[in-house]
Motif scaffolding. Sequence first.
Motif, PDB file in Angstrom:
ATOM      1  N   ARG A  14       0.807  -1.228   0.000  1.00  0.00           N
ATOM      2  CA  ARG A  14       0.000   0.000   0.000  1.00  0.00           C
ATOM      3  C   ARG A  14       0.838   1.276   0.000  1.00  0.00           C
ATOM      4  O   ARG A  14       0.297   2.384   0.123  1.00  0.00           O
ATOM      5  CB  ARG A  14      -0.914   0.005   1.243  1.00  0.00           C
ATOM      6  N   ASN A  17      -0.352   4.211  -2.104  1.00  0.00           N
ATOM      7  CA  ASN A  17      -1.631   4.741  -1.606  1.00  0.00           C
ATOM      8  C   ASN A  17      -1.402   5.622  -0.375  1.00  0.00           C
ATOM      9  O   ASN A  17      -1.975   6.701  -0.241  1.00  0.00           O
ATOM     10  CB  ASN A  17      -2.568   3.594  -1.218  1.00  0.00           C
ATOM     11  N   TRP A  21      -1.933   9.661  -0.070  1.00  0.00           N
ATOM     12  CA  TRP A  21      -2.949  10.170   0.857  1.00  0.00           C
ATOM     13  C   TRP A  21      -2.341  11.146   1.858  1.00  0.00           C
ATOM     14  O   TRP A  21      -2.943  12.182   2.172  1.00  0.00           O
ATOM     15  CB  TRP A  21      -3.627   9.000   1.579  1.00  0.00           C
ATOM     16  N   PRO A 239      -9.729   7.071   0.128  1.00  0.00           N
ATOM     17  CA  PRO A 239      -8.725   6.065  -0.233  1.00  0.00           C
ATOM     18  C   PRO A 239      -9.309   4.686  -0.523  1.00  0.00           C
ATOM     19  O   PRO A 239      -8.686   3.893  -1.247  1.00  0.00           O
ATOM     20  CB  PRO A 239      -7.800   6.020   0.993  1.00  0.00           C
ATOM     21  N   GLU A 242      -9.823   4.101  -4.278  1.00  0.00           N
ATOM     22  CA  GLU A 242      -8.658   4.146  -5.168  1.00  0.00           C
ATOM     23  C   GLU A 242      -8.297   2.741  -5.671  1.00  0.00           C
ATOM     24  O   GLU A 242      -8.685   1.742  -5.060  1.00  0.00           O
ATOM     25  CB  GLU A 242      -7.453   4.719  -4.401  1.00  0.00           C
ATOM     26  N   ALA A 245      -6.780  -0.590  -3.288  1.00  0.00           N
ATOM     27  CA  ALA A 245      -7.073  -0.033  -1.971  1.00  0.00           C
ATOM     28  C   ALA A 245      -6.989  -1.087  -0.881  1.00  0.00           C
ATOM     29  O   ALA A 245      -7.194  -2.277  -1.117  1.00  0.00           O
ATOM     30  CB  ALA A 245      -8.477   0.580  -1.978  1.00  0.00           C
TER      31      ALA A 245
END
Length: 257
Positions: A14, A17, A21, A239, A242, A245
């Motif tokens: 992740r 991500n 974020w 998120p 996305e 995710a």
Amino acid sequence: MRIATWNVNSVRKRLPNVMGWLADAKPDVLLLQELKCETGSFPLADFEAAGWRCQVVGQKSYNGVALLSREEATDVVDRLPGGDGDEQARYVEATVRGIRIASLYLPNGNPVGTDKYPYKLAWMDRLKAHAASLLAREIPVVLGGDYNVIPGPEDVYDPAAWSTDALFRQETRAKFREILNLGYIEAFRALHPTRRHAYSFWDYQAGSWQRDRGLRIDHFLLSPQAADRLTACEIDKSPRGEPEASDHTAVILELAD
DNA sequence: ATGGTTGTTGGACAA
């Protein structure tokens, strides 16, 4: 002070991500759960390059928690007291700007009927005892993370279907309330007493996200000294939508300075 | 009722 919690379901998988974020959400502290890597495999250089100090408690394959902060974190504790040989990486706690902050990953407990459920309850008893000792300090305390507890029927898309699940059965909810009854508030519900369909987790299976079949299981518990400073607590669903995710999304807490 | 998905890891186990 802006504090976020997010079960990322593998921090290495992740990483893009999380980095993306963080650049938008700009918290002062980020609590992570389910790192799914050993401490030495945590992508420390990536986070440090982005300006984060990292308190990491990892474990091979499962669990793993971290507390990331822009400011210095002191007096780091890497386990929940009372474990007696419990090696699961589920708790890290430190002080940031005078606030005692924990990132916790409470056991799931399913399936009920195996040793997983008594382990969950015992872990909650340990958390209760430790939460009580923190209260005695009379300082701001923020206990954030994946509690694997659905507090009430308004926090699940189909309460009846979940009535016997380890996340929602009465014994679990009662134990959660025992911790609150020590003198903590659950920040989101305290600020939004009637809000529905406010979920923090949607299963990967069966189109749960698309159908909004979610659970609210990621929480912030606040001591009175923290509750007095509470200005906001919101779930950021962005998120979860996305690509690639996590099955959880981030929850953000704001405390007055 | 069952199966549906993802991650770690290289067959299950966990969620």
